[in-house]
Design an enzyme around this catalytic site. Structure first.
Site, PDB file in Angstrom:
ATOM      1  N   HIS A  72       0.805  -1.225   0.000  1.00 55.62           N
ATOM      2  CA  HIS A  72       0.000   0.000   0.000  1.00 55.62           C
ATOM      3  C   HIS A  72       0.840   1.278   0.000  1.00 55.62           C
ATOM      4  O   HIS A  72       0.306   2.343  -0.324  1.00 55.62           O
ATOM      5  CB  HIS A  72      -0.923   0.012   1.222  1.00 55.62           C
ATOM      6  CG  HIS A  72      -1.993  -1.032   1.192  1.00 55.62           C
ATOM      7  ND1 HIS A  72      -3.009  -1.035   0.274  1.00 55.62           N
ATOM      8  CD2 HIS A  72      -2.194  -2.127   1.971  1.00 55.62           C
ATOM      9  CE1 HIS A  72      -3.806  -2.069   0.481  1.00 55.62           C
ATOM     10  NE2 HIS A  72      -3.336  -2.759   1.513  1.00 55.62           N
ATOM     11  N   GLN A 101      -0.991 -13.355   5.556  1.00 59.69           N
ATOM     12  CA  GLN A 101      -2.102 -12.573   6.079  1.00 59.69           C
ATOM     13  C   GLN A 101      -3.438 -13.238   5.732  1.00 59.69           C
ATOM     14  O   GLN A 101      -3.723 -13.516   4.573  1.00 59.69           O
ATOM     15  CB  GLN A 101      -2.059 -11.152   5.518  1.00 59.69           C
ATOM     16  CG  GLN A 101      -0.827 -10.386   5.966  1.00 59.69           C
ATOM     17  CD  GLN A 101      -0.830  -8.941   5.525  1.00 59.69           C
ATOM     18  OE1 GLN A 101       0.229  -8.342   5.377  1.00 59.69           O
ATOM     19  NE2 GLN A 101      -2.003  -8.355   5.300  1.00 59.69           N
ATOM     20  N   GLU A 137      -7.240 -12.550   5.552  1.00 58.63           N
ATOM     21  CA  GLU A 137      -8.008 -11.312   5.462  1.00 58.63           C
ATOM     22  C   GLU A 137      -9.398 -11.518   4.865  1.00 58.63           C
ATOM     23  O   GLU A 137      -9.994 -10.571   4.350  1.00 58.63           O
ATOM     24  CB  GLU A 137      -7.233 -10.298   4.619  1.00 58.63           C
ATOM     25  CG  GLU A 137      -5.825 -10.027   5.145  1.00 58.63           C
ATOM     26  CD  GLU A 137      -5.008  -9.140   4.237  1.00 58.63           C
ATOM     27  OE1 GLU A 137      -4.948  -7.924   4.528  1.00 58.63           O
ATOM     28  OE2 GLU A 137      -4.426  -9.636   3.255  1.00 58.63           O
ATOM     29  N   ASP A 194      -9.406  -5.579   5.916  1.00 59.77           N
ATOM     30  CA  ASP A 194      -9.781  -6.292   4.699  1.00 59.77           C
ATOM     31  C   ASP A 194     -10.819  -7.372   5.001  1.00 59.77           C
ATOM     32  O   ASP A 194     -11.673  -7.678   4.154  1.00 59.77           O
ATOM     33  CB  ASP A 194      -8.557  -6.905   4.029  1.00 59.77           C
ATOM     34  CG  ASP A 194      -7.825  -5.902   3.155  1.00 59.77           C
ATOM     35  OD1 ASP A 194      -8.506  -5.130   2.458  1.00 59.77           O
ATOM     36  OD2 ASP A 194      -6.587  -5.893   3.171  1.00 59.77           O
TER      37      ASP A 194
END
Length: 250
Positions: free
Chosen positions: A38, A141, A143, A169
């Site tokens: 990001h 991760q 999510e 998320d």
């Protein structure tokens, strides 16, 4: 990041400034996660941040945008202590992450001792390969609803060191409302699954939530981002100054 350690504390690094890593180290954090998913951080800046972190005694992790060779090879050769790989929803995707990050026989990562990870060619190939498979940390991760439902199986894949629950998320992908009991129940079940399988677990935390999450068994916490820390501190400073100014005028 192992389950027998005290909970470790870190932060995202989103600003393309190596000084962010230095400041987080001076604040006493244990690790920084350079956000290449990001954050607007180029490869050169990332490599400088990794070097800065190592020089300041803070572990440099990189959150990569995916598992393509270019995504994982550059930060690992630059000396990252490990990677955060986002949006791992299944055991098959977990195996894909391992293949990208680990050397044979676990994976298919390309080898080169000529970078920082190989001490610029000084490290013997056998030591470089051993370190890449044993010392580099791979954090996947979880999510999505699908990911949390399979979190025990995902975390048990050989070559994965820890799982990180991404609540933002998760809320977006599952279309949960903020504070939704359904989302809370899903996370609680995922926490129990990780505890049952002895899988180190992390998530984001802020303020007093860190203490609660540690009691719930989390092994490492990301306490926000450099951008958020700067904004919140500046906001508090401005509010304090304005209140003092108004008080002086009365």
């Amino acid at each position: 990041m192992t389950g027998d350690e005290l909970p470790r504390l870190g932060a995202w690094v989103k600003l393309p400034a190596p000084e962010s890593v230095e400041l987080l180290a001076l604040a006493g954090l244990d690790f920084a996660v350079i956000d290449a998913e990001h954050g607007a951080i180029d490869i050169r800046t990332m490599a400088t941040m990794i070097a800065m972190a190592r020089g300041c005694g803070i572990a440099p992790f990189v959150r990569v945008p995916g598992t393509a060779p270019r995504d994982v090879q550059v930060p690992l050769d630059a000396g990252a202590a490990g990677l955060f790989v986002p949006q791992i929803d299944s055991v098959a995707q977990a195996h894909e992450a391992v293949r990208a990050v680990r050397f044979p026989p676990l994976g298919e990562r390309g080898a080169s001792t000529s970078g920082r990870a190989g001490q610029w060619g000084r490290t013997p190939l056998s030591d470089y390969l051993r370190s890449g498979n044993n010392d580099v940390r791979l954090v996947v991760q979880a999510e999505s609803v699908t990911a949390l439902s399979a979190i025990g199986e995902i975390g048990a894949v050989a070559g994965i060191d820890a799982v990180f629950i991404g609540p933002m998320d998760l809320a977006v992908s599952g279309q949960f409302q903020e504070g939704s009991p359904e989302m809370a129940d899903l996370i609680t079940a995922a926490e129990q699954s990780c505890a049952d399988h002895c899988i180190p677990l992390g998530t984001v935390a802020s303020g007093h939530a860190a203490e609660l999450l540690q009691r719930r068994g989390y092994d490492f916490l990301v306490l926000g981002a450099d951008t958020t820390i700067l904004r919140q501190a500046a906001h508090a400073l401005v509010n304090s100054a304005r209140a003092a100014t108004l008080g002086a005028r009365r």
